[in-house]
Design an enzyme around this catalytic site. Sequence first.
Site, mmCIF file in Angstrom:
data_model
loop_
_atom_site.group_PDB
_atom_site.id
_atom_site.type_symbol
_atom_site.label_atom_id
_atom_site.label_comp_id
_atom_site.label_asym_id
_atom_site.label_seq_id
_atom_site.Cartn_x
_atom_site.Cartn_y
_atom_site.Cartn_z
ATOM 1 N N GLY A 139 1.044 -1.159 0.189
ATOM 2 C CA GLY A 139 -0.085 -0.107 0.068
ATOM 3 C C GLY A 139 0.519 1.520 0.000
ATOM 4 N N GLY A 140 0.247 2.490 0.660
ATOM 5 C CA GLY A 140 1.061 4.110 0.734
ATOM 6 C C GLY A 140 2.117 3.614 1.310
ATOM 7 N N VAL A 176 0.282 -4.761 3.015
ATOM 8 C CA VAL A 176 -1.099 -4.914 3.718
ATOM 9 C C VAL A 176 -1.138 -6.363 3.284
ATOM 10 C CG1 VAL A 176 -3.597 -4.878 2.455
ATOM 11 C CG2 VAL A 176 -1.739 -3.056 2.406
ATOM 12 N N ASP A 220 -5.602 12.448 -4.104
ATOM 13 C CA ASP A 220 -4.472 11.119 -4.495
ATOM 14 C C ASP A 220 -5.996 10.409 -5.092
ATOM 15 O OD1 ASP A 220 -2.631 9.837 -5.316
ATOM 16 O OD2 ASP A 220 -1.869 8.959 -4.095
#
Length: 848
Positions: A554-555, A559, A673
Amino acid sequence: MASSSTFSIILGILQATIFLISIARTVTIADPSPLESEAIAMIESGWWSNYSNNASERCQWPGISCNTAGSITKINISDVPNIEVGDRFGKLNFTSFPNLVLLDLSDRPLGGKIPHQIGNLSALKQLDLSFCGLSGELPPSLGNLTQLEYLDISYNYNINGSIPAQLGNLVNLVSLNLSWTSLSGNIPPFLGLLTNLRHLLLDRNQFDDGNNTIPQNLWNLRGLETLSLSGCGIVGPIPSALGQLLNLKSLILWANKINGSIPSAVGFLSNLTYFDVYDNRLFGSIPFSLYQLTNLETLYLGNNQLEGSIPQNIEKLMNIKVLSITNTSITGHIPLALCRLTKLEYINLHENQISGSIPSCIGKLFNLRILYLDSNLFEGLIPEEIGNLANLTSLSLSQNKLSGSIPAEIGRLFHLSNLNLSFNQLSGSVPILFATKLRIIDAGNNCNKISPDPFEGNSRLSPYICPPPVTNKTNCSRTPYYIKIFLPIAIFSTFSVLGCFLFSRFKLKNNCVDVQPTKNGDLCSIWNYDGKIAYEDIVAATEDFDFRYCIGVGGYGSVYRAQLPCGKVVALKKLHRLEAENPAFDKSFRNEIKFLTEIRHRSIVKLHGYCLHRRSMFLIYEYMEKGSLFCNLRDKAEAVEMNWTKRVEIIKGIAHALSYLHYDCSPPIVHRDISSNNVLLNSSFEAFVADFGTAKMMDLESSHQTIIVGTCGYVAPELAYTMVVTEKCDVYSFGVVALETLMGKHPEELLPWLSSSTSLVNTRLIDVLDNRLPLPTSQVVAQNLVRIATLAFACLNPQPRSRPTMKEVCEEFLCGQTSLGVPLRMISLLQLVNCEKHIGGKTGTCNV
């Protein structure tokens, strides 16, 4: 006799007086006062018929400003809804507005031609007719507007003919914008006589008559700040007289046929911030004087025949943000001085002959978002310091001679969405973080082939070998040799880790949020977990965050999928230990918690809980079975299952979530985003907006100026030069995602067409719809697709103020359905871009 004569004279005087009074009354009736003329003209125009027909209240009508005498001085309806001008444009009696100084009809679909009567507005100082869908020639009567200071008729693609000589009368002009029309002929020399000009923009016209040079006297406009002549068919060299424009801030000459060298006189332009000569026929070396421009922020020199090398004194460009020198014959090495330009956000040196190694100091350019060094002669190792570029979204090093292994540090760039390392001499294996981030490994630990392959053409590079699938069965007779070797090491490591875990578990209890004892630590009740039990359950559910449970990156971390003791499945976003020590990652992580604990919406991903600890930081999310919209659109089976009805609902869900953030949160929140990667889908293909690490609350008293964040390909264009964040940035990103959902792929090939009426008129909507799905047979579905495409194009308007708000987008979804006036197969993209809707058998105006 005398009395009789006197009486006759008196009688004659009385008759004459009565006659004159009657004439005066007649004149008064026939010739109303100026204020009455204005009132009559306003009513007869029909522009405000949706608001009021009471002309005495006209100074209170939207878009109207009056002076103290009640006479109209300004008409600005560019941002006023429900005013339909259209073909009524020519019905306004322009002679009735002697005090009008401003007329702004921008972004209103007017259609037709500019009426010649507009030249009767003798006091007019500002006229804006941009983005109005106008056609025909510019009326010579514009030359009567001798008080005019600002004239903007840009983005009317069907305006044709030459620039009328009468415009030379506009000696008070400060700004003239005739960009993106279809004007022909040549650039008239009389423009050089308008000595008050500060901004001259003539981009993308059809001045190509084979001998179209820049008029010499144009260089005499000493006050000029903006000169933009891109795509005008200009030939010949740039004269040294350019150096006389000492106030010039932007010089834009891209896509012409300019030859010769860049004159050294460019170094005199000390105020220059934007210099663009991309795609011309320039040759020779880059003059050293260019590097004296200490205020320069953007430099485009690519697609020319330039040679030489990049000198050390490039370090003088201390304010440079965008450096693009592509497809030239530049040689030599990247100077170390480049690493001192810490404001750089974009470096593109694609397709040159630059050699040597990539300097490791490039890792100091912390603001860098895009780095393209492909198609050069670079050799040596990829510096691991590139992993320090936390804002990097795109990295292309393909077609060089780079060797050695791929630094694992680059795999932790959480914003990186575009990577190309193909056709080098890399060796070793693809790091595991690349394998998950680029979806080489999916949630089931299956290997996927991605296209284009970012590692293609590296013969000594081993692809990542997928781990065996999780199974409850063991086969003792076939224990792999590497298990026999590493098992003792693993046992020792396990006991070491266990010792550390027992030591730290008590600290973790006090660092988990909202610690309240429960009997069984039921993680299904979101904020009431016992910290210790919650953490233990998570460790058990993921086998201490074993990679087998990893479903992606993920960011700011991996995950994981975890099934808790209560049976509930959740997604865990765990920040890696190294990232947890990075203040930028930690700030984004905490930012996401801040926003998701304060907002609640059915189309925004739900946060169940979180744990903050230096060694173990994670978020607990609602699990989304289908993963991201991005991956579903690129998987054929999932894309087919995601039919038109589901796609329409996905787009509506995103719109409602953004409208909630912008209008129902106080202060408003801008996501910053929005991309298909940050829209998650549950098992029913319902959409949920996720990843709030870069979200920003809007302080209404601030300028909203910030660093550029977001995913490449979804970021609003104005951020490249304004750096100012507004909710309209989210609106643009939504437009990209909406089109991507309809097309089944990112609309990168379609977006440049938005400025070309020819491309749009020749392309139908059905030509760009996802061809993996059959065209809709339902009229309702077809209407929805037309409506969404229309809204998407409106959201992609290059002018932020002209985009609809997300609230208006949602309101448009609530409007009743009406039948299409023409078949779906006949609707062109140009009709959608112009906000035309084929409803009820005729074209109506889009009011979003």
